[in-house]
Design an enzyme around this catalytic site. Structure first.
Site, mmCIF file in Angstrom:
data_model
loop_
_atom_site.group_PDB
_atom_site.id
_atom_site.type_symbol
_atom_site.label_atom_id
_atom_site.label_comp_id
_atom_site.label_asym_id
_atom_site.label_seq_id
_atom_site.Cartn_x
_atom_site.Cartn_y
_atom_site.Cartn_z
ATOM 1 N N PRO A 1 123.034 33.405 19.363
ATOM 2 C CA PRO A 1 124.090 34.407 19.234
ATOM 3 C C PRO A 1 123.578 35.758 18.753
ATOM 4 O O PRO A 1 124.317 36.749 18.823
ATOM 5 C CB PRO A 1 125.038 33.784 18.206
ATOM 6 C CG PRO A 1 124.145 32.940 17.354
ATOM 7 C CD PRO A 1 123.139 32.364 18.319
ATOM 8 N N HIS B 1 122.048 17.550 26.742
ATOM 9 C CA HIS B 1 121.373 18.833 26.545
ATOM 10 C C HIS B 1 121.347 19.660 27.826
ATOM 11 O O HIS B 1 121.525 20.888 27.796
ATOM 12 C CB HIS B 1 119.942 18.576 26.055
ATOM 13 C CG HIS B 1 119.341 19.704 25.308
ATOM 14 N ND1 HIS B 1 118.233 19.546 24.499
ATOM 15 C CD2 HIS B 1 119.662 21.004 25.220
ATOM 16 C CE1 HIS B 1 117.916 20.717 23.956
ATOM 17 N NE2 HIS B 1 118.758 21.618 24.389
ATOM 18 N N TYR C 1 113.447 18.897 20.387
ATOM 19 C CA TYR C 1 112.879 19.938 19.543
ATOM 20 C C TYR C 1 111.681 19.396 18.763
ATOM 21 O O TYR C 1 111.824 18.560 17.868
ATOM 22 C CB TYR C 1 113.919 20.476 18.557
ATOM 23 C CG TYR C 1 115.110 21.173 19.187
ATOM 24 C CD1 TYR C 1 115.082 21.608 20.516
ATOM 25 C CD2 TYR C 1 116.271 21.394 18.464
ATOM 26 C CE1 TYR C 1 116.169 22.239 21.082
ATOM 27 C CE2 TYR C 1 117.375 22.028 19.023
ATOM 28 C CZ TYR C 1 117.318 22.445 20.334
ATOM 29 O OH TYR C 1 118.413 23.066 20.887
ATOM 30 N N ARG D 1 118.247 35.857 20.470
ATOM 31 C CA ARG D 1 116.899 35.406 20.093
ATOM 32 C C ARG D 1 116.289 36.342 19.048
ATOM 33 O O ARG D 1 115.090 36.628 19.061
ATOM 34 C CB ARG D 1 116.006 35.274 21.332
ATOM 35 C CG ARG D 1 116.599 34.377 22.418
ATOM 36 C CD ARG D 1 115.636 34.093 23.539
ATOM 37 N NE ARG D 1 116.315 33.447 24.671
ATOM 38 C CZ ARG D 1 116.594 32.144 24.759
ATOM 39 N NH1 ARG D 1 116.263 31.351 23.772
ATOM 40 N NH2 ARG D 1 117.202 31.657 25.819
ATOM 41 N N GLY D 2 117.148 36.817 18.161
ATOM 42 C CA GLY D 2 116.712 37.686 17.073
ATOM 43 C C GLY D 2 116.748 39.161 17.396
ATOM 44 O O GLY D 2 116.654 39.997 16.495
ATOM 45 N N PHE D 3 116.912 39.517 18.670
ATOM 46 C CA PHE D 3 116.819 40.916 19.066
ATOM 47 C C PHE D 3 117.942 41.761 18.473
ATOM 48 O O PHE D 3 117.741 42.929 18.116
ATOM 49 C CB PHE D 3 116.824 41.020 20.589
ATOM 50 C CG PHE D 3 116.435 42.373 21.108
ATOM 51 C CD1 PHE D 3 115.134 42.822 20.991
ATOM 52 C CD2 PHE D 3 117.370 43.204 21.698
ATOM 53 C CE1 PHE D 3 114.761 44.071 21.460
ATOM 54 C CE2 PHE D 3 117.013 44.459 22.172
ATOM 55 C CZ PHE D 3 115.704 44.891 22.049
#
Length: 342
Positions: free
Chosen positions: A217, A137, A71, A220-222
């Site tokens: 969860p 990962h 990241y 992705r903000g949707f």
């Protein structure tokens, strides 16, 4: 539905519940915090605001913090290390190796001879003497998973790592890894709008006693109801996600409207309802929603106090059934691609 939501930060600090992951009993906060967006994936971020969000998380009892060496090419681990100064004993630090970002691009590396160096570099960036949960990962298709997990197990024996995890591993890879060393957690994309792990990963993980850590969860903000295609900044990974495009987007917006309606009827936010749905899937489930804002951190934390009855869950799933969501996802080296766009 009995929401039992704490309305104050101080009260919430005293009631944040915990859950146990894996056969070795790793105890974490019921809701964690995914830190990736503080360094990449969702447009520009501000370190000062991100650190304030991390501090708020700890104050609220959200002590399961998830990062990775990839990241921001190490930025995220260094940022978390700065935020944890004086707070290390209050948190469970999870980080990951195996996705390598450098000047040559992005690749997967699970070679056992490199695992120790990746771990030591993460320890240095984080400024800690051990990692509580160390994930691979992505599984390296060129390396038998037993060899990679064997190298990870050596780090446990040396005290550099406490527990092991995998991200986006297939069911057979979970089986083989768990036969090599106990696996505490498996991380996958899982939410109301992406549920494919329920077919085969979920039963395998539960049979092996492996905890589930859903990333993204909130879709992705949707699933918050606040995201539209025209809100994406440069560098936002959602701009290339088929679920946010064209007819897929329009179909999915109609479903999110149902989530918003049901949340409003219960005086909770759509994000809280979506997280509560995941938490209701079992005591072995610990979602890690990401945010860069302290107020959103508090909102997400309150989801741990929402209790959904079986009837509530049935109503929600009837309003937004799994098969109704439109569009496939794009996940780098995901465990499999199983659904074609609707």
């Amino acid at each position: 539905m009995d929401t039992r939501i704490s309305r104050g930060y101080v009260a919430l600090m005293n009631v944040m519940s915990t859950r146990t992951l894996g056969p070795e009993g790793l105890t974490v906060s019921a809701v964690g915090l995914g830190c990736m967006g503080m360094s990449q994936g969702y447009g520009a971020a501000d370190d000062t605001e991100s650190i304030a969000t991390l501090h708020r998380a700890v104050d609220l009892g959200v002590t399961f913090l998830d990062t990775a060496m990839s990241y921001g090419r190490g930025h995220n681990e260094r940022l978390l290390g700065r935020a944890l100064a004086g707070r290390r004993d209050k948190v469970v630090v999870a980080t990951k190796f195996g996705i390598v970002r450098d000047d040559d691009g992005v690749r997967v590396d699970g070679r056992p001879e490199n695992v120790r160096a990746y771990c030591e570099a993460s320890l240095s960036r984080l400024g800690v003497d051990h990692i509580d949960l160390y994930y691979q990962h992505r599984v390296d298709p060129q390396v038998p998973i037993e060899e990679t997990v064997g190298a990870m197990a050596e780090l446990v024996a040396e005290g550099k790592v406490r527990h092991l995890g995998l991200s986006e591993a297939s069911p057979s890879e979970l089986e083989r890894a768990a036969a090599t060393h106990p696996i505490s957690a498996a991380q996958y994309e899982w939410s109301l709008w992406w549920r494919d792990i329920e077919d085969d990963v979920l039963p395998t993980a539960r049979r092996l006693g492996i905890g589930l850590v859903p990333y993204s969860p909130l879709g992705r903000g949707f699933l918050t109801g606040a995201v539209t295609a025209d809100t994406f900044e440069a560098g936002d990974l959602r701009g290339g996600d088929p679920r946010f495009q064209g007819e897929n987007l329009e179909r999915n917006r109609a479903l999110v409207a149902e989530v918003r309606r049901l949340a409003a009827e219960r005086e909770v936010t759509p994000a809280q309802l979506a997280l509560a749905w995941l938490l209701a899937q079992g005591d072995d489930v610990v979602p890690i929603p990401g945010t860069r804002r302290a107020e959103r951190m508090a909102e997400n934390a309150r989801s741990a106090e929402i209790v959904l009855s079986p009837a509530d869950r049935d109503l929600l799933e009837a309003a937004v059934p799994r098969a109704a969501w439109s569009g496939d996802r794009r996940a780098f080296a995901a465990h499999r691609t199983v659904r074609t766009p609707a």
